[in-house]
Design a protein around this motif. Structure first.
Motif, PDB file in Angstrom:
ATOM      1  N   PRO B 307       5.086  64.164 -24.161  1.00 29.77           N
ATOM      2  CA  PRO B 307       3.712  64.488 -24.542  1.00 29.77           C
ATOM      3  C   PRO B 307       2.773  64.164 -23.383  1.00 29.77           C
ATOM      4  O   PRO B 307       3.075  63.339 -22.526  1.00 29.77           O
ATOM      5  N   TRP B 308       1.656  64.836 -23.355  1.00 30.64           N
ATOM      6  CA  TRP B 308       0.633  64.528 -22.367  1.00 30.64           C
ATOM      7  C   TRP B 308      -0.003  63.193 -22.702  1.00 30.64           C
ATOM      8  O   TRP B 308      -0.172  62.830 -23.860  1.00 30.64           O
ATOM      9  N   ARG B 309      -0.386  62.486 -21.642  1.00 34.81           N
ATOM     10  CA  ARG B 309      -1.024  61.196 -21.830  1.00 34.81           C
ATOM     11  C   ARG B 309      -2.376  61.231 -21.111  1.00 34.81           C
ATOM     12  O   ARG B 309      -2.425  61.497 -19.914  1.00 34.81           O
ATOM     13  N   GLU B 310      -3.438  60.933 -21.851  1.00 36.50           N
ATOM     14  CA  GLU B 310      -4.756  60.913 -21.210  1.00 36.50           C
ATOM     15  C   GLU B 310      -4.882  59.672 -20.344  1.00 36.50           C
ATOM     16  O   GLU B 310      -4.543  58.574 -20.776  1.00 36.50           O
ATOM     17  N   VAL B 311      -5.382  59.860 -19.130  1.00 35.76           N
ATOM     18  CA  VAL B 311      -5.543  58.728 -18.227  1.00 35.76           C
ATOM     19  C   VAL B 311      -6.894  58.817 -17.535  1.00 35.76           C
ATOM     20  O   VAL B 311      -7.605  59.806 -17.674  1.00 35.76           O
ATOM     21  N   SER B 312      -7.207  57.803 -16.742  1.00 38.04           N
ATOM     22  CA  SER B 312      -8.459  57.833 -15.986  1.00 38.04           C
ATOM     23  C   SER B 312      -8.265  58.726 -14.770  1.00 38.04           C
ATOM     24  O   SER B 312      -7.137  59.048 -14.383  1.00 38.04           O
ATOM     25  N   TRP B 313      -9.385  59.105 -14.143  1.00 38.69           N
ATOM     26  CA  TRP B 313      -9.314  59.903 -12.935  1.00 38.69           C
ATOM     27  C   TRP B 313      -8.522  59.182 -11.849  1.00 38.69           C
ATOM     28  O   TRP B 313      -7.662  59.780 -11.180  1.00 38.69           O
ATOM     29  N   ASP B 314      -8.804  57.928 -11.670  1.00 35.25           N
ATOM     30  CA  ASP B 314      -8.111  57.181 -10.609  1.00 35.25           C
ATOM     31  C   ASP B 314      -6.605  57.220 -10.823  1.00 35.25           C
ATOM     32  O   ASP B 314      -5.830  57.459  -9.886  1.00 35.25           O
ATOM     33  N   GLU B 315      -6.206  56.987 -12.075  1.00 33.45           N
ATOM     34  CA  GLU B 315      -4.774  56.953 -12.333  1.00 33.45           C
ATOM     35  C   GLU B 315      -4.151  58.315 -12.068  1.00 33.45           C
ATOM     36  O   GLU B 315      -3.078  58.433 -11.458  1.00 33.45           O
ATOM     37  N   ALA B 316      -4.838  59.379 -12.510  1.00 33.64           N
ATOM     38  CA  ALA B 316      -4.298  60.723 -12.319  1.00 33.64           C
ATOM     39  C   ALA B 316      -4.174  61.058 -10.835  1.00 33.64           C
ATOM     40  O   ALA B 316      -3.152  61.581 -10.383  1.00 33.64           O
TER      41      ALA B 316
END
Lengths: 512, 944
Positions: B307-316
């Motif tokens: 599944p997709w996991r929402e993350v912060s911009w920095d993490e992405a």
């Protein structure tokens, strides 16, 4: 078997509506029964509508007239020996001697009733195609000169100098040009176009060809109102006959001038008698008014230089060319040159077509020719020029028939229709009708006409009902001014004329 | 800051140059001869009242409000229909005029609802304005008379409603549909007081021929035709001037806002590409930017089955950088690459190609032009020296003969098509070369003089046959060629064209076009004073796409049709910024400005400015990327705003490639087909959130201004910049204008461009530099960019894709008006009411022999794959040819298209696929797999 007797029975809308076809049939049947040979010629009408159906017999060198004949009279006519000019209550004597006819200036309409409308031979025998011949011989400049000299003004109603109109088209540089004949004779009480087209169509055709020659047009269209089906039949046949005899189409009479005419039928719209709406309708669009400038003479049908002329105007042209413009110019008064075919209608004893040079009075027409009202009561109001013309009161009957003299008293000669009313007429009702007619026939493009006419009816109703009468009379006058000043064309622009003339000269009818 | 108000001058401008001097209300005015009094007055600042006049259409003379008094003339002429004359003295205000205008107004209001305060046009209604201007105080007729207040509102169109109770029958809508749009869908039905606006014969708007362009709403002075969004929201409080993000026309729009909510997109009158006109998409289909399916947070996943996991911009960003570095370490420097979007701004695209070159260290960057107009780039560069269109749109108004080849302007470039139709209605001649009977062939008041319905794949023989006629009949412009072109190549070309195989008679056999028509069309084009060629993907998306482009350039040069207004070779670029994306060097072999990366000098200037070494070796084109991925050599990709899984040909091949990669990064608005194979999803911004520039098919650089801040929290160029930094390359722009500044410094054709300059002049066509400070509307004016124009011999090499007994029909593809490209935007708007699914167009004969009826489900099979879709039976296609669109991912039209492509540029041959069609019941295997994957991905989303 005795010699064949020539009998004329008119094939013309008024006569036909009164049984002329049945009369012709009955005469044929009766002739056979009586073992007599008759040659029945369906001629046009002499324009004496009060005598239609007018049956004529050729006796020796005369034509003896009987009328008005009904189908039930045929038997008694045979018994009376009418084929030899026998006495009968309906006998009128030689047609040419009938006062109504004899006292006219029959020029443009001189062949109407006289000839078989579809016979090229008879047409030519009585001067037909002399104008076209002269035109082809003399050239375009000569033709234009004659028309200008004649002072001929448009007989449709606007009275614009025909020569100037033709010159404008001739001078405009363009590949294709057109001649259009406005046969949408929609004014109440008018029938001269119809009579000419049914009784002497070849003269109209000749006039169009001469026009085409003069201005450089190769194509003509006749826009005929849909309410004239018999005219369509007769005129259509006339076109065919003209083509077959080489007077219409490619290389007319061996010249290098080609011109052809299409007959186009309208669809029941009064406003398509206005030249720009007529052009729109010819182009296949809704009959809406075009603003001017540009003038149709410069940008007309399909954007090309176009002559728009009335039937009688075109019918007047051949003689002008054949005999010279100055001959025409000698008739008439002031700037109203030549003759006009006045049409007497309404509550009139002797209705019909009266072709006279301009200058005689309205009273002469109504009393001398018309014989006063059919009811026998006093003439109370007369509307001249169609539904957009002012109503004249009995006091104004001595106005001379002349464009400028009429305009000076707020009237309009227009196409020459004269509708007579006796003293039982309700002029408030007539004023309301003027607005109602405008509302029905409005093309709808401009506000003062589209909405103003509807409001006009409502306001007159309130006046008549005595609902805030004075305020509404003021409102009506204000509305009339708005329509006169603001309308895009004469439909809205002139509807107030009959209304205001009614208010002015017949105020008592609004005050009942 | 609101854009400058666009005044309505009442009637169109006079085309004449001379002026006359007149007097208006006692003051002198010098105006163009041929102007109407109304225009002259309004230009002088005197706002003569008006209702039925507006300057986008010819005057009509209906309302009678604009009456004036002219000295020496009686009556009250309408100023909108009266031309000025030298010395004319005009009064626009007198007591009589005031009374007349008030009375006219009174008549209008006697048949109008009195609900100003609750009406949707309150504050923006010309009737209201005029009632105020003329001082109407009472309606003496009362309101009990005849009226139209009971007329029913037509709300059939999803975007606007038509309320006839408020109509003043000024006919502006009818005239706009005629003169501006050219669809002629509206008319006035009935006469007099019964006259009313009608969309067809007793039909509502949706069922009529209306194409929902909005011109009638623009023209309507009252609330009669009104956007539903305004009815619902009220009048806007401010506007932002920006550029549409749909097609290559690049219409200028005012985004009318309430706060940061768009309530309407209004076409901008001073828009130099569109002059106040629009189409259904730009005008109304902008709701996708706030659609619920917009992804607003970055997401990552290790595997496509997770599944997709929402993350912060920095993490992405860090995750992406880490994965890319790992892949490059394992598979080599060239194992990753990027695709720039042709929908994003120039600034956003520039930084992506810079990222690839400076941070990835290779030239593996390409753009969607690969699959559409890359042959234009190659072909025009070879022959003329520059790979872009030669004219501005308005040049069509000077053309005598218009030649449309392989394009369908009314669907693909609607606003430009309306302009072209205007020229055609004026009398210009038209030749259409297209397998289908496109709308332009026969449309109101227009009929193509010649339609050459060639078989798909026979472009080159037909253009050669045209050339054969021109050469053999001595119709070349030898003067022009002598002065401007390379004579050796001209001689060789002429010899080649005269070969027997290029005669119309030979070509008639292979193309299906009668030889007489070829001859007549060739003569018509060659003999014209000014002949203009307009072409689209029906030319380029072929195995000989580049050859055909050169073939057309040859024709234009040979007949002297380049370098003036009214002629030229005009590629109708599809996307809103495909031109820009190409200009920005999104090519594996070219740096910005179409200069070879192999050129040491050019590369040197970039290296110096960027402070990094640039790989001199050209990189992968998109098709090569797929091949390399399947071969296991290409593992990572940064995809900006392009859905290759839906739009590229031979879908199963693309899916195999994507499936074989290890880190796919998709930067887009919605989870699309490509995202199903992705590991990182970086949410992007819609055009309403962007600040930058687009370049349209005219080489016109236009500003895109944000109306709201980026909904996902970051501008797209910032995303790219952060990624570059995370990869170790210092990219430090503070704002978009800086990026444009760098582009201008490094690209000679852009050196005069800046945001400030664009804000000042509106838009400019490149080249814009010292030698052309105000830009270059027409190219190759004095000489060709390459010096002398070069003729290139164009021998026909038939495509390898042939029909046979198994696949006896030829499939070609194209666009529609209401759905756009892969449909990502338009499928998420009410436009679906017009077009819900891709349909197969099939000729009645072919349908009958297969037992196919209208609406039946059919299978469309090629040697690459098969799909099932619904059929419509039409004679727009000829026997032997079928047609479909690719707007719907569920249909998967590209499952069927092949791997064949243009020899020079690898542009896929979408337009020629051998297929068979048969009745079908079930969805095809691929489609069933799609359904399964879609539901799986759907399931995945819910748990994340």
């Amino acid at each position: 078997m005795t010699e064949s007797v020539t009998v004329f029975v008119p094939n013309e809308t008024a006569a036909v509506s009164l049984g002329a076809n049945e009369i012709a049939e009955r005469i044929a049947v009766a002739a056979e029964k009586n073992n007599v040979e008759v040659n029945i010629v369906r001629n046009g009408s002499w324009g004496m509508s009060w005598l239609e159906p007018l049956v004529e017999i050729v006796v020796g060198n005369d034509r003896i007239a009987y009328g008005p004949v009904s189908v039930d009279d045929v038997d008694s006519l045979f018994v009376a020996g009418f084929l030899q000019g026998g006495e009968h209550d309906l006998k009128l004597g030689p047609t040419a001697d009938i006062a109504y006819l004899k006292t006219q200036d029959r020029w443009t309409f001189r062949r109407c009733g006289l000839i078989d409308p579809l016979s090229i031979t008879e047409f030519q025998a009585h001067g037909g195609f002399a104008g076209l011949k002269k035109a082809l011989e003399s050239g375009t400049e000569h033709v234009l000169e004659q028309v200008k000299t004649s002072g001929l003004r448009g007989r449709g109603g606007a009275g614009f100098p025909t020569g100037i109109k033709w010159q404008t088209v001739a001078s405009t540089d363009a590949g294709q040009k057109y001649i259009t004949c406005n046969a949408d004779e929609g004014d109440s009480g008018t029938f001269s176009d119809r009579i000419l087209m049914e009784s002497d169509p070849l003269t109209v055709i000749e006039g169009m060809i001469i026009a085409g020659f003069a201005v450089g047009a190769s194509k003509g269209y006749v826009y005929l109102r849909s309410e004239y089906p018999l005219t369509q039949q007769i005129f259509g046949k006339a076109l065919k006959v003209a083509r077959e005899s080489g007077w219409l189409g490619e290389n007319i009479q061996g010249s290098n001038f080609s011109f052809d005419i299409d007959l186009h039928i309208g669809a029941g719209s009064y406003v398509c008698g206005e030249e720009t709406a007529m052009l729109e309708s010819l182009e296949g669009k809704a009959g809406l008014i075009r603003f001017k400038p540009p003038l149709p003479a410069i940008e007309g049908l399909f954007g090309k230089p176009t002559v728009v002329n009335n039937v009688v105007t075109l019918g007047s042209v051949p003689d002008i060319v054949a005999l010279g413009g100055s001959t025409y110019d000698e008739y008439g008064v002031g700037r109203s040159k030549g003759t006009l075919a006045f049409q007497l209608a309404g509550n009139i004893k002797r209705g019909g077509l009266v072709e006279k040079a301009f200058g005689l009075t309205l009273r002469e027409l109504i009393e001398d020719w018309g014989g006063g009202t059919a009811s026998g009561r006093d003439v109370h109001a007369v509307q001249i020029g169609g539904p957009l013309g002012a109503y004249f009161s009995a006091d104004q009957l001595d106005t001379p028939m002349d464009y400028e003299a009429f305009a000076a008293v707020g009237g309009m000669i227009g196409h020459g229709g004269i509708v007579v009313f006796d003293d039982t007429v309700d002029m408030a009702e007539q004023a309301r009708f003027a607005m109602e007619f405008c509302a029905i026939e409005s093309c709808g493009k401009c506000t003062p006409c589209r909405i103003g006419s509807v409001r006009g009816v409502e306001v007159i109703d309130r006046i008549v009902a005595n609902d805030d009468r004075e305020k509404n009379i003021n409102l009506l006058n204000d509305l009339c001014d708005t329509m006169i000043d603001g309308s895009l064309c004469a439909m809205g622009g002139m509807t107030p004329f009959p209304v205001q003339s009614a208010l002015k000269y017949f105020a008592e009818d609004f005050n009942k | 800051m609101n854009p400058p108000t666009e005044p309505d001058l009442g009637t169109p401008a006079s085309p004449l140059e001379e002026t006359v001097t007149i007097e208006i209300d006692g003051l002198p005015a010098t105006v163009k001869s041929g102007s109407t009094i109304m225009r002259a007055a309004r230009e002088s600042g005197v706002d003569v009242p008006k209702l039925c006049a507006t300057d986008s259409i010819k005057p009509f003379g209906s309302c009678r409000l604009c009456v004036v008094e002219i000295e020496g003339r009686k009556g009250y002429p309408a100023s909108c229909t009266t031309p000025v004359e030298e010395g004319m003295k005009i009064r626009t205000q007198t007591d009589s005029l005031a009374r007349l205008r008030r009375n006219v107004m009174e008549l209008y209001i006697s048949d109008h609802p009195l609900d100003c305060l609750t009406c949707s046009a309150n504050g923006d209604c010309e009737l209201q304005d005029m009632a105020g201007a003329v001082g109407l105080r009472e309606v003496r007729y009362g309101f009990d008379g005849e009226n139209h207040l009971d007329a029913e509102t037509d709300t059939s169109n999803p975007y606007f409603s038509f309320d006839p109770s408020k109509c003043i029958v000024c006919s502006r809508c009818v005239r706009a549909c005629d003169e501006v749009q050219g669809t002629f869908a509206l008319t006035i039905e009935g006469r007099g007081f019964d006259a009313k606006v009608s969309a067809g014969i007793g039909e509502n708007f949706l069922d009529s021929e209306c194409v929902s362009c909005g011109a009638c709403i623009q023209a309507c002075p009252t609330a009669t035709l009104m956007e539903k969004s305004i009815i619902d929201n009220g009048q806007p409080d401010h506007s932002v001037l920006t550029t549409c993000a749909y097609c290559g026309v690049g219409c200028s729009f005012k985004a009318d806002m309430k706060g940061d909510q768009v309530v309407r997109m209004t076409p901008y009158k001073d828009g130099q590409a569109n002059q106040g006109h629009s189409c259904v998409k730009g005008r109304f289909a902008w709701g996708y930017s706030t659609h619920k399916e917009r992804v607003l947070a970055p997401m990552i996943r290790e595997s496509v089955d997770d599944p997709w996991r929402e993350v912060s911009w920095d993490e992405a960003i860090d995750y992406t950088a880490t994965r890319f570095k790992e892949i490059q370490k394992k598979y080599g420097r060239k194992s990753i690459g990027g695709i720039t979007s042709s929908r994003c701004t120039n600034e956003e695209v520039y930084v992506v190609q810079k990222l690839v070159r400076a941070a990835f260290g290779n030239n593996n960057v390409d753009t969607c032009a690969r699959v559409c107009h890359s042959p234009t780039g190659y072909g025009l560069k070879q022959t003329l020296g520059t790979s872009a269109g030669t004219q501005p749109f308005e040049s069509v108004m000077d053309a005598d003969v218009i030649l449309i080849i392989g394009a369908n302007p009314t669907a693909g470039h609607p606003v430009f098509a309306s302009q072209m139709k205007r020229r055609l209605r004026q009398g210009a001649k038209l030749i259409v070369i297209d397998p289908r009977k496109i709308e332009m062939v026969r449309t109101p008041h227009i009929q193509a003089d010649y339609h050459l319905p060639l078989l798909p794949g026979t472009n080159v023989p037909v253009v050669n046959a045209l050339a054969h006629v021109i050469v053999s009949e001595g119709l070349c412009d030898d003067d022009y060629v002598g002065k401007r072109c390379d004579l050796d190549s001209f001689a060789a070309w002429k010899e080649c064209m005269l070969k027997a195989e290029n005669s119309p008679e030979s070509v008639a056999e292979i193309s299906g076009v009668p030889a007489d028509d070829i001859r007549a069309a060739a003569r018509l084009y060659a003999k014209a004073d000014l002949g203009a060629i307009y072409y689209g993907l029906g030319v380029t998306e072929h195995s000989q796409g580049s050859t055909m482009v050169m073939g057309m350039a040859n024709l234009a040069m040979a007949t002297g049709n380049i370098g003036f207004s009214g002629c030229g070779v005009n590629p109708l670029r599809g996307q809103n910024n495909v031109q820009g994306s190409c200009d920005m060097g999104s090519f594996p072999h070219e740096l910005p400005g179409y200069r070879a990366v192999e050129d040491d000098a050019v590369r040197g200037t970039f290296e110096k400015n960027w402070g990094v070494e640039i790989d001199p070796e050209p990189g992968f084109r998109i098709p090569n990327m797929f091949d390399a991925a399947i071969a296991g050599e290409y593992k990572g990709m940064y995809i900006q705003g392009e859905d290759i899984a839906q739009s590229d040909p031979n879908t199963q091949h693309v899916e195999a490639a994507l499936g074989n990669m290890e880190c796919i990064v998709v930067q887009d608005l919605f989870l699309n087909e490509t995202a199903k194979f992705a590991h990182v999803f970086l949410p992007g911004t819609s055009f309403l959130e962007k600040n930058g520039t687009f370049i349209n098919a005219e080489r016109r650089i236009n500003r895109v201004r944000p109306v709201m801040k980026p909904r996902q929290g970051m501008a797209e160029w910032q995303i790219t910049q952060n990624l570059a930094r995370a990869l170790g390359y210092p990219m430090n722009y503070a704002k978009e204008a800086e990026i444009m500044g760098e582009i201008a410094t490094l690209t000679p054709t852009f050196s005069g461009v800046s945001f400030d300059f664009l804000d000042e002049v509106g838009s400019v066509q490149w080249p814009c530099n010292e030698s052309a400070p105000m830009g270059t509307p027409i190219m190759h004016v004095d000489q060709f960019v390459r010096g002398k124009g070069l003729f290139v011999e164009t021998d026909y090499v038939p495509t390898e894709e042939r029909t046979n007994r198994k696949f006896p029909l030829l499939l070609t593809t194209g666009r529609t008006l209401t759905q756009y490209n892969v449909g990502a935007q338009t499928r998420r708007t009410p436009n679906v009411v017009w077009y819900k699914e891709d349909l197969l167009e099939i000729h009645p004969h072919d349908a009958e022999t297969r037992g196919i009826n209208e609406g039946d489900r059919v299978s469309l099979t090629s040697r690459k794959g098969d799909i099932t879709l619904s059929a419509i039976i039409t004679e727009r296609v000829q026997p032997g040819v079928v047609y479909t669109t690719f707007h719907d991912p569920e249909t998967g039209a590209n499952v069927v298209t092949t791997e064949y492509s243009d020899w020079a540029t690898s542009c896929p041959e979408y337009k020629v696929t051998a297929v068979q069609v048969a009745p079908a019941v079930h969805r095809s295997k691929w489609q069933q797999k799609f359904d399964k994957r879609a539901s799986e991905q759907g399931k995945i989303l819910e748990t994340s």
